[in-house]
Design a protein around this motif. Structure first.
Motif, mmCIF file in Angstrom:
data_model
loop_
_atom_site.group_PDB
_atom_site.id
_atom_site.type_symbol
_atom_site.label_atom_id
_atom_site.label_comp_id
_atom_site.label_asym_id
_atom_site.label_seq_id
_atom_site.Cartn_x
_atom_site.Cartn_y
_atom_site.Cartn_z
ATOM 1 N N GLN A 165 40.916 31.679 62.246
ATOM 2 C CA GLN A 165 39.896 32.327 61.442
ATOM 3 C C GLN A 165 40.153 31.947 59.990
ATOM 4 O O GLN A 165 41.305 31.746 59.591
ATOM 5 C CB GLN A 165 39.919 33.833 61.641
ATOM 6 C CG GLN A 165 39.568 34.197 63.072
ATOM 7 C CD GLN A 165 39.251 35.660 63.259
ATOM 8 O OE1 GLN A 165 39.475 36.490 62.401
ATOM 9 N NE2 GLN A 165 38.711 35.986 64.424
ATOM 10 N N LEU A 166 39.090 31.834 59.218
ATOM 11 C CA LEU A 166 39.204 31.480 57.810
ATOM 12 C C LEU A 166 39.027 32.731 56.966
ATOM 13 O O LEU A 166 38.031 33.443 57.096
ATOM 14 C CB LEU A 166 38.146 30.446 57.427
ATOM 15 C CG LEU A 166 38.116 30.023 55.961
ATOM 16 C CD1 LEU A 166 39.418 29.321 55.568
ATOM 17 C CD2 LEU A 166 36.914 29.126 55.700
ATOM 18 N N LEU A 167 40.000 33.000 56.114
ATOM 19 C CA LEU A 167 39.911 34.096 55.166
ATOM 20 C C LEU A 167 39.411 33.526 53.846
ATOM 21 O O LEU A 167 39.985 32.561 53.326
ATOM 22 C CB LEU A 167 41.268 34.754 54.949
ATOM 23 C CG LEU A 167 41.747 35.714 56.042
ATOM 24 C CD1 LEU A 167 41.956 35.028 57.366
ATOM 25 C CD2 LEU A 167 43.010 36.410 55.594
ATOM 26 N N VAL A 168 38.332 34.082 53.335
ATOM 27 C CA VAL A 168 37.762 33.706 52.049
ATOM 28 C C VAL A 168 38.042 34.886 51.118
ATOM 29 O O VAL A 168 37.430 35.939 51.239
ATOM 30 C CB VAL A 168 36.252 33.413 52.158
ATOM 31 C CG1 VAL A 168 35.676 33.017 50.800
ATOM 32 C CG2 VAL A 168 35.989 32.334 53.201
ATOM 33 N N ILE A 169 38.986 34.686 50.207
ATOM 34 C CA ILE A 169 39.548 35.770 49.406
ATOM 35 C C ILE A 169 39.039 35.651 47.975
ATOM 36 O O ILE A 169 39.195 34.599 47.347
ATOM 37 C CB ILE A 169 41.087 35.685 49.428
ATOM 38 C CG1 ILE A 169 41.589 35.707 50.873
ATOM 39 C CG2 ILE A 169 41.709 36.780 48.581
ATOM 40 C CD1 ILE A 169 43.002 35.168 51.045
ATOM 41 N N LYS A 170 38.448 36.729 47.445
ATOM 42 C CA LYS A 170 38.004 36.742 46.051
ATOM 43 C C LYS A 170 39.032 37.507 45.220
ATOM 44 O O LYS A 170 39.363 38.652 45.529
ATOM 45 C CB LYS A 170 36.633 37.405 45.911
ATOM 46 C CG LYS A 170 35.474 36.457 46.186
ATOM 47 C CD LYS A 170 35.319 36.096 47.621
ATOM 48 C CE LYS A 170 34.707 37.244 48.374
ATOM 49 N NZ LYS A 170 34.355 37.010 49.728
ATOM 50 N N THR A 171 39.511 36.857 44.157
ATOM 51 C CA THR A 171 40.556 37.451 43.331
ATOM 52 C C THR A 171 40.486 36.889 41.917
ATOM 53 O O THR A 171 39.581 36.124 41.587
ATOM 54 C CB THR A 171 41.950 37.209 43.959
ATOM 55 O OG1 THR A 171 42.917 38.022 43.277
ATOM 56 C CG2 THR A 171 42.351 35.756 43.931
ATOM 57 N N ARG A 172 41.447 37.278 41.103
ATOM 58 C CA ARG A 172 41.593 36.722 39.762
ATOM 59 C C ARG A 172 42.742 35.727 39.768
ATOM 60 O O ARG A 172 43.724 35.893 40.491
ATOM 61 C CB ARG A 172 41.905 37.826 38.746
ATOM 62 C CG ARG A 172 40.757 38.756 38.471
ATOM 63 C CD ARG A 172 40.982 39.598 37.225
ATOM 64 N NE ARG A 172 42.363 40.001 37.036
ATOM 65 C CZ ARG A 172 42.807 41.261 37.178
ATOM 66 N NH1 ARG A 172 41.979 42.225 37.504
ATOM 67 N NH2 ARG A 172 44.072 41.530 36.974
ATOM 68 N N ARG A 173 42.642 34.733 38.899
ATOM 69 C CA ARG A 173 43.693 33.712 38.824
ATOM 70 C C ARG A 173 45.031 34.312 38.407
ATOM 71 O O ARG A 173 46.075 33.851 38.838
ATOM 72 C CB ARG A 173 43.275 32.595 37.871
ATOM 73 C CG ARG A 173 42.180 31.724 38.470
ATOM 74 C CD ARG A 173 41.742 30.632 37.538
ATOM 75 N NE ARG A 173 42.854 29.819 37.076
ATOM 76 C CZ ARG A 173 43.198 28.647 37.593
ATOM 77 N NH1 ARG A 173 42.503 28.150 38.588
ATOM 78 N NH2 ARG A 173 44.210 27.964 37.102
ATOM 79 N N ASP A 174 45.011 35.352 37.578
ATOM 80 C CA ASP A 174 46.285 35.940 37.150
ATOM 81 C C ASP A 174 46.992 36.696 38.273
ATOM 82 O O ASP A 174 48.155 37.045 38.141
ATOM 83 C CB ASP A 174 46.114 36.826 35.907
ATOM 84 C CG ASP A 174 45.228 38.035 36.125
ATOM 85 O OD1 ASP A 174 44.644 38.201 37.221
ATOM 86 O OD2 ASP A 174 45.099 38.834 35.170
ATOM 87 N N ALA A 175 46.308 36.925 39.386
ATOM 88 C CA ALA A 175 46.919 37.570 40.550
ATOM 89 C C ALA A 175 47.338 36.564 41.611
ATOM 90 O O ALA A 175 47.895 36.939 42.647
ATOM 91 C CB ALA A 175 45.941 38.581 41.160
ATOM 92 N N LEU A 176 47.093 35.276 41.350
ATOM 93 C CA LEU A 176 47.279 34.251 42.382
ATOM 94 C C LEU A 176 48.723 34.135 42.865
ATOM 95 O O LEU A 176 48.961 34.043 44.074
ATOM 96 C CB LEU A 176 46.767 32.906 41.881
ATOM 97 C CG LEU A 176 46.685 31.780 42.892
ATOM 98 C CD1 LEU A 176 45.888 32.176 44.126
ATOM 99 C CD2 LEU A 176 46.080 30.547 42.248
#
Length: 107
Positions: free
Chosen positions: A55-66
Motif C-alpha cells: 500500500q502507498l502512504l501519501v503523507i502531508k507534512t511540513r519540511r521542518d518535521a521531515l
C-alpha cells in the motif's frame, strides 16, 4: 510559491500501512495520510528481483518535521529499509496549507 510543505511517499505491507499512518498522525508529524491499496512493487533487493503487493502512504507534512517523520517511520515500519521519499509542495490552497501548519506540531 513555497517549499515549506512536502508530500512523503512510503510503501508498506497491507498489514502495517494503517498502523504506520496512525502513528505519524498521532505523533503530530503528519496532518493527513492517504492509504492507496493494491500497489504492485517490482524491485531489486539483495541481488534478487522481488514483487510484492503493498500500500502507498501519501503523507502531508511540513519540511521542518521531515527528519522526525523519517525517524518515526523507521521505528514503526516492518521493513529493514523502508521507502521514504519527500516531494516538495510548491503551492496549494492557503486554507489547506494552514491546516497542515496547525496539525503538524514538533515536540
Amino acid at each position: 510559491m513555497t517549499e515549506k510543505y512536502c508530500i512523503v511517499l512510503v510503501t508498506a505491507p497491507e498489514t502495517d500501512a494503517r498502523s504506520v499512518a496512525r502513528a505519524l498522525v498521532q505523533q503530530d508529524l503528519a496532518a493527513c495520510v492517504n492509504i492507496l491499496p493494491n500497489l504492485t512493487s517490482v524491485y531489486r533487493w539483495q541481488g534478487e528481483v522481488e514483487e510484492d503487493i503493498e500500500q502507498l502512504l501519501v503523507i502531508k507534512t511540513r519540511r521542518d518535521a521531515l527528519e522526525a517523520l523519517k525517524a518515526a517511520v523507521v521505528e514503526v515500519h516492518p521493513y529493514e529499509l523502508p521507502e521514504i521519499i519527500a516531494v516538495p509542495i510548491v503551492d496549494g490552497l492557503k486554507g489547506y496549507l494552514d491546516w497542515i501548519d496547525e496539525s503538524v506540531l514538533l515536540q
